[in-house]
Design a protein around this motif. Structure first.
Motif, PDB file in Angstrom:
ATOM      1  N   HIS A 298      -4.836  -2.177  -9.714  1.00  0.00           N
ATOM      2  CA  HIS A 298      -3.737  -3.075 -10.020  1.00  0.00           C
ATOM      3  C   HIS A 298      -4.085  -3.907 -11.254  1.00  0.00           C
ATOM      4  O   HIS A 298      -5.245  -4.223 -11.486  1.00  0.00           O
ATOM      5  N   GLU A 325      -0.723  -8.402  -3.966  1.00  0.00           N
ATOM      6  CA  GLU A 325       0.172  -7.387  -3.427  1.00  0.00           C
ATOM      7  C   GLU A 325       1.359  -8.060  -2.728  1.00  0.00           C
ATOM      8  O   GLU A 325       1.202  -8.778  -1.748  1.00  0.00           O
ATOM      9  N   LEU A 365       2.279  -2.816  -7.779  1.00  0.00           N
ATOM     10  CA  LEU A 365       2.363  -1.898  -6.644  1.00  0.00           C
ATOM     11  C   LEU A 365       2.450  -0.431  -7.049  1.00  0.00           C
ATOM     12  O   LEU A 365       2.357   0.452  -6.190  1.00  0.00           O
ATOM     13  N   ARG A 400      10.185  -2.726   0.117  1.00  0.00           N
ATOM     14  CA  ARG A 400       9.358  -1.839  -0.710  1.00  0.00           C
ATOM     15  C   ARG A 400       9.634  -0.405  -0.301  1.00  0.00           C
ATOM     16  O   ARG A 400       9.052   0.133   0.632  1.00  0.00           O
TER      17      ARG A 400
END
Length: 432
Positions: A298, A325, A365, A400
């Motif tokens: 990330h 996150e 993500l 998500r």
């Protein structure tokens, strides 16, 4: 048309197909604004990263609008003769093997066409600089544009002549045209229209147009080299910062833009690394070649903030402060950049902040084969903020999915007053 010499395909002598296979075999890198810093130097960290990939067995190609002369000292610094690298110079008009100085391909502009160009440019306040071989020819050796070009090209000799048309005894690889940004931007478009089929005019910087044969660009040259080496585009990384780098990024399996690149370059790139002043090449090579298993899955806060250089986010003073996150925080000042004339926060600035922070959250993500685009922003402005306030935006993901991310963003003043409540929907796409 380019003529290929009978040069054998050359991979880095360090490469061994019997060892663990390398994912990438060729690293094609632009020079100015990419490999070198603004003062035209390669930092030790960048040089070390390049040498590491050479030792692994990768081949490096320097791909530049510079003449070959202006690239050779960098090739020497990186020891490309030892490792079998290449110089793609004049924006792709010439490809030279560093290991034996063989020229794999060359393409020049006819002197007749240069003469037509010379006559066409008489009505423009610009400086024309053909580069036939190892010198710059000009009618104004004292021009700061000419001096600057010579300096960039490692002190390439300048020869002043009374008339460029009469002075050219060889077809040049390239003609440089320099002038005021407003003139140059419009002229580049005019040249492409006026000399269609005869020349390829590329805006390589705000004050500089590079004119080559119509068969020449960095992408065609890179594709030619890939064919000579017998490798696939999926085995190639290309990185650059300017419009003349776009064909090269599109030809490679992994096209990378510098953070200091213009927006058009970033739009076509598969990845954007940090800037040429922030070890962008080292960051890129660590992520994809040297330490991919250790590379952060990330992006980090510092990287995100470095990416904002010369963008709307930097202009509005946005700063990412927390990136996790499913949760992100950013700040933005309420000042003359984000205020309405009466000193109250502009609602559009609030929505820009919300869309930005949700974008950062989605990028965090993503997997390496995914990219993100914003689809919808819907906000309610609850309370005003005034000149001198500092806003904090807090984004939480509330959905998500495979193809969409939905974020809830709340924006507060430093006193905890809720200013705006925003929903942002991002679309998640698979890269080409």
């Amino acid at each position: 048309m380019p003529v290929s010499a009978k040069t054998p395909r050359i991979l880095n002598p360090k490469y061994s197909s019997t060892s663990d296979p390398l994912k990438y075999l060729l690293f094609a890198v632009d020079l100015d604004g990419t490999l070198v810093t603004d003062d035209k130097q390669i930092t030790p960290a960048t040089a070390n990263a390049i040498r590491e990939i050479l030792e692994m067995g990768m081949t490096v190609a320097l791909v530049s609008g510079r003449p070959t002369f202006g690239c050779e000292h960098i090739a020497d610094q990186l020891q490309l003769a030892k490792y079998g690298g290449y110089i793609i110079s004049y924006n792709g008009a010439k490809i030279t093997s560093c290991i034996d100085n063989d020229v794999l391909t060359r393409s020049t502009i006819s002197r007749e066409t240069v003469g037509e160009l010379y006559d066409f440019l008489k009505g423009y306040p610009v400086t024309m600089m053909p580069s036939p071989r190892h010198e710059i020819i000009t009618e104004d050796a004292d021009s700061h544009y000419v001096r600057q070009e010579s300096q960039i090209d490692n002190g390439m000799p300048i020869r002043q002549v009374p008339n460029l048309k009469d002075a050219l005894v060889r077809d040049p690889y390239k003609c440089g045209i320099a002038g005021d940004p407003e003139v140059i931007g419009k002229l580049a478009i005019e040249l492409q229209e006026r000399f269609s089929g005869k020349l390829n005019a590329i805006l390589s910087g705000p004050i500089f147009i590079e004119v080559m044969s119509p068969y020449v660009d960095k992408g065609k040259a890179l594709s030619f080299l890939m064919s000579e080496m017998g490798i696939e585009r999926s085995q190639v990384i290309a990185v650059g910062d300017a419009n003349n780098d776009i064909p090269m990024l599109q030809a490679a399996g992994l096209g990378v833009a510098m953070a200091n690149a213009n927006e058009m370059v970033k739009q076509v790139a598969d990845y954007v690394t940090t800037s040429n002043m922030e070890e962008g090449i080292q960051h890129l090579l660590n992520k994809y070649v040297l330490h991919p298993e250790q590379s952060a899955a990330h992006p980090e806060v510092d990287f995100i903030n470095a990416m904002q250089k010369d963008t709307l986010m930097e202009t509005l003073g946005m700063k990412c402060t927390l990136l996790e996150e499913g949760y992100v925080e950013c700040t933005m000042p309420v000042d003359r950049r984000t205020c309405q004339p009466m000193g109250i926060l502009h609602g559009g600035a609030s929505l820009a902040l919300a869309e930005t922070i949700a974008g950062y959250g989605s990028v965090y993500l993503l997997s390496q084969d995914e990219t993100m685009v914003g689809m919808q922003v819907s906000g309610s402005h609850v309370h005003s903020a005034r000149l001198g306030n500092t806003l904090t935006a807090k984004a939480k993901i509330i959905h998500r999915g495979r193809s969409t991310h939905l974020w809830d963003v709340e924006i507060y003043t430093e006193m905890g007053t809720l200013v705006s409540s925003v929903r942002v929907l991002n679309s998640i796409l698979h890269k080409r």
